[in-house]
Design an enzyme around this catalytic site. Structure first.
Site, mmCIF file in Angstrom:
data_model
loop_
_atom_site.group_PDB
_atom_site.id
_atom_site.type_symbol
_atom_site.label_atom_id
_atom_site.label_comp_id
_atom_site.label_asym_id
_atom_site.label_seq_id
_atom_site.Cartn_x
_atom_site.Cartn_y
_atom_site.Cartn_z
ATOM 1 N N GLY A 1 53.169 54.384 58.335
ATOM 2 C CA GLY A 1 53.670 55.401 57.421
ATOM 3 C C GLY A 1 54.655 56.297 58.153
ATOM 4 O O GLY A 1 54.605 56.423 59.384
ATOM 5 N N CYS B 1 49.833 59.154 65.265
ATOM 6 C CA CYS B 1 50.996 59.733 64.588
ATOM 7 C C CYS B 1 52.237 59.399 65.418
ATOM 8 O O CYS B 1 52.243 59.618 66.626
ATOM 9 C CB CYS B 1 50.842 61.252 64.460
ATOM 10 S SG CYS B 1 52.220 62.032 63.596
ATOM 11 N N LEU B 2 53.268 58.879 64.752
ATOM 12 C CA LEU B 2 54.488 58.499 65.473
ATOM 13 C C LEU B 2 55.181 59.706 66.089
ATOM 14 O O LEU B 2 55.984 59.548 67.006
ATOM 15 C CB LEU B 2 55.457 57.773 64.526
ATOM 16 C CG LEU B 2 54.946 56.438 63.971
ATOM 17 C CD1 LEU B 2 55.944 55.877 62.969
ATOM 18 C CD2 LEU B 2 54.679 55.439 65.088
ATOM 19 N N HIS C 1 47.483 61.300 55.397
ATOM 20 C CA HIS C 1 48.183 61.662 56.636
ATOM 21 C C HIS C 1 49.643 62.016 56.338
ATOM 22 O O HIS C 1 50.153 63.043 56.803
ATOM 23 C CB HIS C 1 48.085 60.480 57.610
ATOM 24 C CG HIS C 1 48.788 60.678 58.918
ATOM 25 N ND1 HIS C 1 48.118 60.677 60.121
ATOM 26 C CD2 HIS C 1 50.103 60.868 59.218
ATOM 27 C CE1 HIS C 1 49.003 60.870 61.108
ATOM 28 N NE2 HIS C 1 50.215 60.978 60.577
ATOM 29 N N GLU C 2 50.299 61.175 55.536
ATOM 30 C CA GLU C 2 51.714 61.432 55.225
ATOM 31 C C GLU C 2 51.864 62.667 54.329
ATOM 32 O O GLU C 2 52.818 63.433 54.478
ATOM 33 C CB GLU C 2 52.357 60.205 54.575
ATOM 34 C CG GLU C 2 52.272 58.918 55.393
ATOM 35 C CD GLU C 2 52.685 59.084 56.844
ATOM 36 O OE1 GLU C 2 53.595 59.885 57.130
ATOM 37 O OE2 GLU C 2 52.073 58.417 57.705
ATOM 38 N N HIS D 1 52.064 65.704 56.351
ATOM 39 C CA HIS D 1 53.387 65.947 56.948
ATOM 40 C C HIS D 1 54.290 66.728 55.997
ATOM 41 O O HIS D 1 55.111 67.543 56.438
ATOM 42 C CB HIS D 1 54.070 64.620 57.293
ATOM 43 C CG HIS D 1 53.673 64.048 58.611
ATOM 44 N ND1 HIS D 1 53.886 64.701 59.807
ATOM 45 C CD2 HIS D 1 53.085 62.870 58.948
ATOM 46 C CE1 HIS D 1 53.447 63.946 60.813
ATOM 47 N NE2 HIS D 1 52.953 62.828 60.320
ATOM 48 N N GLN E 1 59.613 63.677 59.684
ATOM 49 C CA GLN E 1 59.597 62.914 60.939
ATOM 50 C C GLN E 1 60.956 62.312 61.275
ATOM 51 O O GLN E 1 61.168 61.855 62.408
ATOM 52 C CB GLN E 1 58.542 61.808 60.884
ATOM 53 C CG GLN E 1 57.114 62.359 60.820
ATOM 54 C CD GLN E 1 56.096 61.247 60.807
ATOM 55 O OE1 GLN E 1 55.835 60.659 59.764
ATOM 56 N NE2 GLN E 1 55.533 60.930 61.960
HETATM 57 ZN ZN ZN Z 1 52.040 61.399 61.424
#
Ligand code: ZN
Length: 152
Positions: free
Chosen positions: A42, A89-90, A130-131, A134, A47
């Site tokens: 995701g 998390c990226l 999670h997204e 963000h 991000q």
């Molecule tokens: Zn993340």
């Protein structure tokens, strides 16, 4: 096109995003390219430096079942149950955390022919939560480390 991924503690990751109003087709394609290259499941607007309410998701491609999805102006309208998973998390590499999420959710979002709702469970539901975090400037670091889920 693969985009650079914003890294914690960049303040962009703390912005409460505004609704999408324009065409994000090209952006969403780039976000999917970026997510797959990372590799992740995701990726949310902030991000890649876009503080608008959209994210891309593919909860199953790592299991050999590609399912690229784009969610514009998403909103969780129902939550049921509880699950605990270790999430990465990226934007915060090498910092996994066990986070408690609903086991099932209903997501409302802008579809091609208007607003629609869809139900998600399991890893897709956890990824979506999670997204969604963000889009409100919330990171996994903000969640208390959850106890492992009880064995079923
Ligand atoms: Zn993340």
């Amino acid at each position: 096109m693969i985009l650079p991924i914003v890294q914690h503690p960049d303040p962009i990751l703390r912005v409460v995003c505004r609704p999408v109003t324009g065409d994000v087709t090209a952006l969403a394609r780039d976000m999917l390219d970026t997510m797959y290259a990372a590799p992740g499941r995701g990726l949310a607007g902030p991000q890649v430096g876009v503080t608008e309410r959209l994210f891309v998701l593919d909860a199953t491609w790592k299991d050999g079942l590609p399912d690229p999805r784009v969610f514009v102006n998403p909103e969780i309208v129902a939550r049921d149950g509880r699950q605990v998973n270790e999430e990465g998390c990226l934007s915060i590499p090498e910092t996994p955390r066990r986070v408690a999420r609903p086991a099932e959710i209903t997501l409302a979002f802008d579809g091609a022919s208007g607003r629609r709702e869809e139900r998600f469970a399991g890893s897709a539901a956890a990824c979506i939560c999670h997204e969604m975090d963000h889009l409100d400037g919330v990171l996994i670091l903000d969640h208390p480390e959850a106890e492992p889920a009880d064995p079923a």
